[in-house]
Design a protein around this motif. Structure first.
Motif, PDB file in Angstrom:
ATOM      1  N   SER A  60       2.747  16.761   5.454  1.00  0.00           N
ATOM      2  CA  SER A  60       2.551  15.771   4.144  1.00  0.00           C
ATOM      3  C   SER A  60       3.499  14.708   4.560  1.00  0.00           C
ATOM      4  O   SER A  60       4.786  14.988   4.891  1.00  0.00           O
ATOM      5  CB  SER A  60       2.396  16.916   2.775  1.00  0.00           C
ATOM      6  N   LEU A  61       3.045  13.537   4.498  1.00  0.00           N
ATOM      7  CA  LEU A  61       3.538  12.332   4.313  1.00  0.00           C
ATOM      8  C   LEU A  61       3.185  11.307   3.696  1.00  0.00           C
ATOM      9  O   LEU A  61       2.202  11.563   2.870  1.00  0.00           O
ATOM     10  CB  LEU A  61       3.239  11.641   5.911  1.00  0.00           C
ATOM     11  N   ARG A  62       4.021  10.259   2.786  1.00  0.00           N
ATOM     12  CA  ARG A  62       3.979   9.172   2.346  1.00  0.00           C
ATOM     13  C   ARG A  62       4.840   8.293   3.257  1.00  0.00           C
ATOM     14  O   ARG A  62       5.755   8.378   3.603  1.00  0.00           O
ATOM     15  CB  ARG A  62       4.867   9.031   1.071  1.00  0.00           C
ATOM     16  N   TYR A  63       2.773   6.953   3.083  1.00  0.00           N
ATOM     17  CA  TYR A  63       3.466   6.108   3.782  1.00  0.00           C
ATOM     18  C   TYR A  63       3.679   4.860   3.046  1.00  0.00           C
ATOM     19  O   TYR A  63       2.942   5.069   1.556  1.00  0.00           O
ATOM     20  CB  TYR A  63       1.972   5.833   5.100  1.00  0.00           C
ATOM     21  N   ILE A  64       4.384   4.100   3.072  1.00  0.00           N
ATOM     22  CA  ILE A  64       4.639   2.794   2.196  1.00  0.00           C
ATOM     23  C   ILE A  64       4.553   1.492   2.927  1.00  0.00           C
ATOM     24  O   ILE A  64       5.289   0.739   4.026  1.00  0.00           O
ATOM     25  CB  ILE A  64       6.210   2.454   0.935  1.00  0.00           C
ATOM     26  N   HIS A 102       0.864  -1.157  -0.300  1.00  0.00           N
ATOM     27  CA  HIS A 102       0.129  -0.272  -0.545  1.00  0.00           C
ATOM     28  C   HIS A 102       0.814   1.335   0.132  1.00  0.00           C
ATOM     29  O   HIS A 102       2.164   1.443   1.085  1.00  0.00           O
ATOM     30  CB  HIS A 102      -1.197   0.151   1.205  1.00  0.00           C
ATOM     31  N   GLU A 103       0.462   2.889  -0.680  1.00  0.00           N
ATOM     32  CA  GLU A 103       0.765   2.967  -0.408  1.00  0.00           C
ATOM     33  C   GLU A 103       0.228   4.047  -0.385  1.00  0.00           C
ATOM     34  O   GLU A 103      -0.813   4.686  -0.507  1.00  0.00           O
ATOM     35  CB  GLU A 103       2.062   4.281  -1.966  1.00  0.00           C
ATOM     36  N   ILE A 104       0.538   5.787   0.305  1.00  0.00           N
ATOM     37  CA  ILE A 104      -0.870   6.720   1.003  1.00  0.00           C
ATOM     38  C   ILE A 104       0.049   7.487   0.678  1.00  0.00           C
ATOM     39  O   ILE A 104       1.118   7.591   1.787  1.00  0.00           O
ATOM     40  CB  ILE A 104      -1.772   5.801   2.080  1.00  0.00           C
ATOM     41  N   THR A 105      -0.684   8.573   0.576  1.00  0.00           N
ATOM     42  CA  THR A 105      -0.331  10.123   0.506  1.00  0.00           C
ATOM     43  C   THR A 105      -1.062  11.158   1.105  1.00  0.00           C
ATOM     44  O   THR A 105      -2.350  11.080   0.847  1.00  0.00           O
ATOM     45  CB  THR A 105       0.545  10.636  -0.730  1.00  0.00           C
ATOM     46  N   ILE A 114       7.607   5.882   6.308  1.00  0.00           N
ATOM     47  CA  ILE A 114       6.466   6.985   6.586  1.00  0.00           C
ATOM     48  C   ILE A 114       8.322   8.181   5.950  1.00  0.00           C
ATOM     49  O   ILE A 114       8.910   8.141   6.520  1.00  0.00           O
ATOM     50  CB  ILE A 114       6.334   6.932   7.915  1.00  0.00           C
ATOM     51  N   GLU A 115       7.558   8.910   4.825  1.00  0.00           N
ATOM     52  CA  GLU A 115       8.112   9.647   4.485  1.00  0.00           C
ATOM     53  C   GLU A 115       7.692  10.922   4.651  1.00  0.00           C
ATOM     54  O   GLU A 115       6.558  11.190   4.335  1.00  0.00           O
ATOM     55  CB  GLU A 115       8.813   9.188   3.525  1.00  0.00           C
ATOM     56  N   VAL A 116       8.865  12.392   4.999  1.00  0.00           N
ATOM     57  CA  VAL A 116       8.326  13.598   5.837  1.00  0.00           C
ATOM     58  C   VAL A 116       8.146  14.061   3.787  1.00  0.00           C
ATOM     59  O   VAL A 116       9.242  14.494   3.028  1.00  0.00           O
ATOM     60  CB  VAL A 116       8.707  13.787   6.269  1.00  0.00           C
ATOM     61  N   LEU A 117       6.848  14.558   3.909  1.00  0.00           N
ATOM     62  CA  LEU A 117       7.125  15.723   2.212  1.00  0.00           C
ATOM     63  C   LEU A 117       7.127  16.926   2.412  1.00  0.00           C
ATOM     64  O   LEU A 117       7.602  18.013   2.084  1.00  0.00           O
ATOM     65  CB  LEU A 117       6.434  15.609   1.415  1.00  0.00           C
ATOM     66  N   SER A 118       6.295  17.535   3.728  1.00  0.00           N
ATOM     67  CA  SER A 118       6.699  18.520   3.664  1.00  0.00           C
ATOM     68  C   SER A 118       6.077  18.675   5.352  1.00  0.00           C
ATOM     69  O   SER A 118       5.831  17.961   6.072  1.00  0.00           O
ATOM     70  CB  SER A 118       5.303  20.218   3.337  1.00  0.00           C
ATOM     71  N   PRO A 119       6.902  19.847   6.389  1.00  0.00           N
ATOM     72  CA  PRO A 119       7.557  21.094   5.650  1.00  0.00           C
ATOM     73  C   PRO A 119       8.541  20.799   5.509  1.00  0.00           C
ATOM     74  O   PRO A 119       9.071  19.732   5.609  1.00  0.00           O
ATOM     75  CB  PRO A 119       7.121  21.585   7.307  1.00  0.00           C
TER      76      PRO A 119
END
Length: 191
Positions: free
Chosen positions: A64-68, A45-48, A76-81
């Motif tokens: 803002s996060l991306r989860y895989i 699964h991938e969720i933004t 979990i990766e931080v896209l922002s701030p």
């Protein structure tokens, strides 16, 4: 005699309303369980999402996060701030580590205080996997009819999930702890 007929008619009408409501609710729950089964059958699964965290001391943080999620674990990766863009956390077998620019820092076996912004999407997935359906209904969200499902985990934490369209695409979730919304998850992409 007329009063008895009216009373019986009224009682029958009330019974029909309750039965109709139950069958509608059962259909909604059946639809949700079919969606859950097919969603969880997918191995990755991938969720933004945009996650808003409200703390007990009235601090509000937005990320803002991306989860895989895959058979190898969860990332979990931080896209922002922007200040912390690129920070990622990896969870595997209950252990987690924080990574930034190639440096890795072990973070132990979980957050002792409970749910945090970085754990929001893994906790969201826990609710999808293990949450008991407490309540279901339909409502309008920005002129779109959505299915609203309240899920509860064994520890009493609750999540309300809004799903749109025939595919029942998750669009929003609110996670509550002790009757206060602590996390709002605005889902922009889910695969």
């Amino acid at each position: 005699m007329v009063k008895i007929r009216r009373a019986v008619t009224l009682a029958l009408m009330i019974s029909l309303v309750f039965l109709a409501g139950c069958s509608g609710s059962e259909k909604l729950e059946e639809d949700f369980e079919l969606w859950r089964e097919s969603f969880l059958a997918v191995e990755e699964h991938e969720i933004t999402a945009d996650v808003t965290y409200s703390s007990s001391d009235d601090r509000v943080c937005e990320y803002s996060l991306r989860y895989i999620s895959s058979e190898d674990g969860e990332t979990i990766e931080v896209l922002s701030p922007e200040l912390i863009t690129g920070v990622s956390a990896r969870i595997e077998n209950g252990e987690s580590e924080l990574t930034f620019d190639g440096a890795i820092l072990e973070t132990g076996s979980g957050v002792t205080e409970g749910i945090s912004p970085m754990t929001a999407l893994p906790v969201f997935m826990d609710f999808i996997r293990e949450g008991h359906v407490e309540n279901l209904g339909r409502e309008k969200m920005e002129d779109v009819e959505v299915l609203v499902t309240e899920l509860e985990l064994a520890d009493g934490e609750k999540m309300t999930l809004w799903q749109a369209g025939a595919e029942m695409e998750p669009v929003f979730a609110a996670i509550r702890k002790e009757n206060s919304v602590i996390l709002k998850i605005n889902i922009s992409q889910i695969k």
